[in-house]
Design an enzyme around this catalytic site. Structure first.
Site, mmCIF file in Angstrom:
data_model
loop_
_atom_site.group_PDB
_atom_site.id
_atom_site.type_symbol
_atom_site.label_atom_id
_atom_site.label_comp_id
_atom_site.label_asym_id
_atom_site.label_seq_id
_atom_site.Cartn_x
_atom_site.Cartn_y
_atom_site.Cartn_z
ATOM 1 N N VAL A 177 29.501 13.162 8.475
ATOM 2 C CA VAL A 177 29.515 12.155 7.414
ATOM 3 C C VAL A 177 30.952 12.022 6.934
ATOM 4 O O VAL A 177 31.603 13.018 6.619
ATOM 5 C CB VAL A 177 28.610 12.552 6.229
ATOM 6 N N VAL A 211 27.475 9.881 11.399
ATOM 7 C CA VAL A 211 27.190 9.976 12.829
ATOM 8 C C VAL A 211 25.983 10.881 13.017
ATOM 9 O O VAL A 211 25.927 11.981 12.461
ATOM 10 C CB VAL A 211 28.395 10.539 13.608
ATOM 11 N N ASP A 225 45.624 9.013 14.125
ATOM 12 C CA ASP A 225 44.717 9.910 13.390
ATOM 13 C C ASP A 225 44.457 11.188 14.186
ATOM 14 O O ASP A 225 43.319 11.638 14.306
ATOM 15 C CB ASP A 225 43.405 9.199 13.077
ATOM 16 N N LYS A 267 44.068 14.851 14.650
ATOM 17 C CA LYS A 267 43.741 16.024 13.844
ATOM 18 C C LYS A 267 42.596 16.766 14.528
ATOM 19 O O LYS A 267 41.867 16.181 15.350
ATOM 20 C CB LYS A 267 43.346 15.619 12.421
ATOM 21 N N ASN A 271 39.095 15.235 14.922
ATOM 22 C CA ASN A 271 38.910 14.129 15.865
ATOM 23 C C ASN A 271 39.090 14.554 17.316
ATOM 24 O O ASN A 271 39.109 13.710 18.210
ATOM 25 C CB ASN A 271 39.878 12.988 15.538
#
Length: 227
Positions: A70, A76, A186, A188, A191
């Site tokens: 979330v 997801v 992005d 990190k 991810n």
């Protein structure tokens, strides 16, 4: 072959998840999420039958297993195809949040467009995207190993061999993105997902920018605040 400590735990987690009683996606979205409207002035359904017709038939092909993430206005879920038994990850985005601004509309459109054009062993594949009057759905491959961050928190730090292994796969994934003119923006551990064999899958292209060239210069400040 990925690292053994990741692979063994991934398969165990996937096996446990598959034994949980599934929830029909159509029922879940209609009852819990369907009350959100695409726009503030969208007309309400006049009957239960009319509301049911608004559920995309593709949702009925899936069964929800559990929520796996979330963030922001989206979530997801892990879902399972009823006919094949194959798992997938389904990103659910309320349209009410998308229509909050022109910038949000542009970003979600860019995310779907960019992700749908990517194909690489170390990048999560986007299988399809579809929508109902109230929600946008993005069906992606399911990564049984979860986030790299979770494993880093569990072991504290990676040994040199494992660190080089994952750094290499992440680098190859980012290199591919750049070759396709995509700036990820992005990077990190959250991810960087792991598949069932412990290999990297880069995910979440909501902040990505297309049109990258050797002479490109981006001046905007974009990324996750914590990083």
């Amino acid at each position: 072959m990925g690292c053994s400590w990741v692979r063994e735990e991934n398969l165990a987690d996937a096996s446990t998840a598959s034994k949980r009683p599934p929830v029909p996606v159509g029922t879940l979205l209609a009852s819990r999420l369907g009350c959100l409207k695409a726009r503030p002035h969208a007309p309400k359904a006049t009957s239960a039958e009319e509301q049911q017709r608004k559920v995309d038939p593709r949702l009925d092909e899936l069964q929800v297993v559990r929520t796996i993430g979330v963030g922001g206005s989206a979530k997801v879920v892990q879902a399972k195809h009823k006919l094949t038994g194959e798992f997938c990850a389904l990103k659910v985005v309320p349209k009410a949040s998308i229509f909050e601004s022109e910038e949000r509309i542009r970003r979600i459109a860019d995310e779907v467009r960019i992700h749908s054009q990517l194909s690489h062993p170390f990048i999560v594949s986007l299988r399809r995207a579809f929508q109902t009057p109230t929600h946008l759905f993005m069906e992606m491959e399911f990564c049984a190993g979860g986030e790299l961050l979770t494993h880093l928190q569990r072991v504290g730090s990676l040994g040199e061999v494992d660190a080089r292994f994952y750094a290499s796969e992440i680098t190859l994934g980012v290199e591919y993105l750049h070759s396709q003119g995509v700036l990820w923006r992005d990077l990190k551990p959250e991810n960087c997902l792991l598949d069932g064999a412990g290999h990297i899958r880069l995910a979440d292209f909501g902040l990505s920018q297309a049109g990258l060239t050797a002479s490109s210069r981006f001046t905007c400040f974009v990324g996750s605040a914590g990083y």
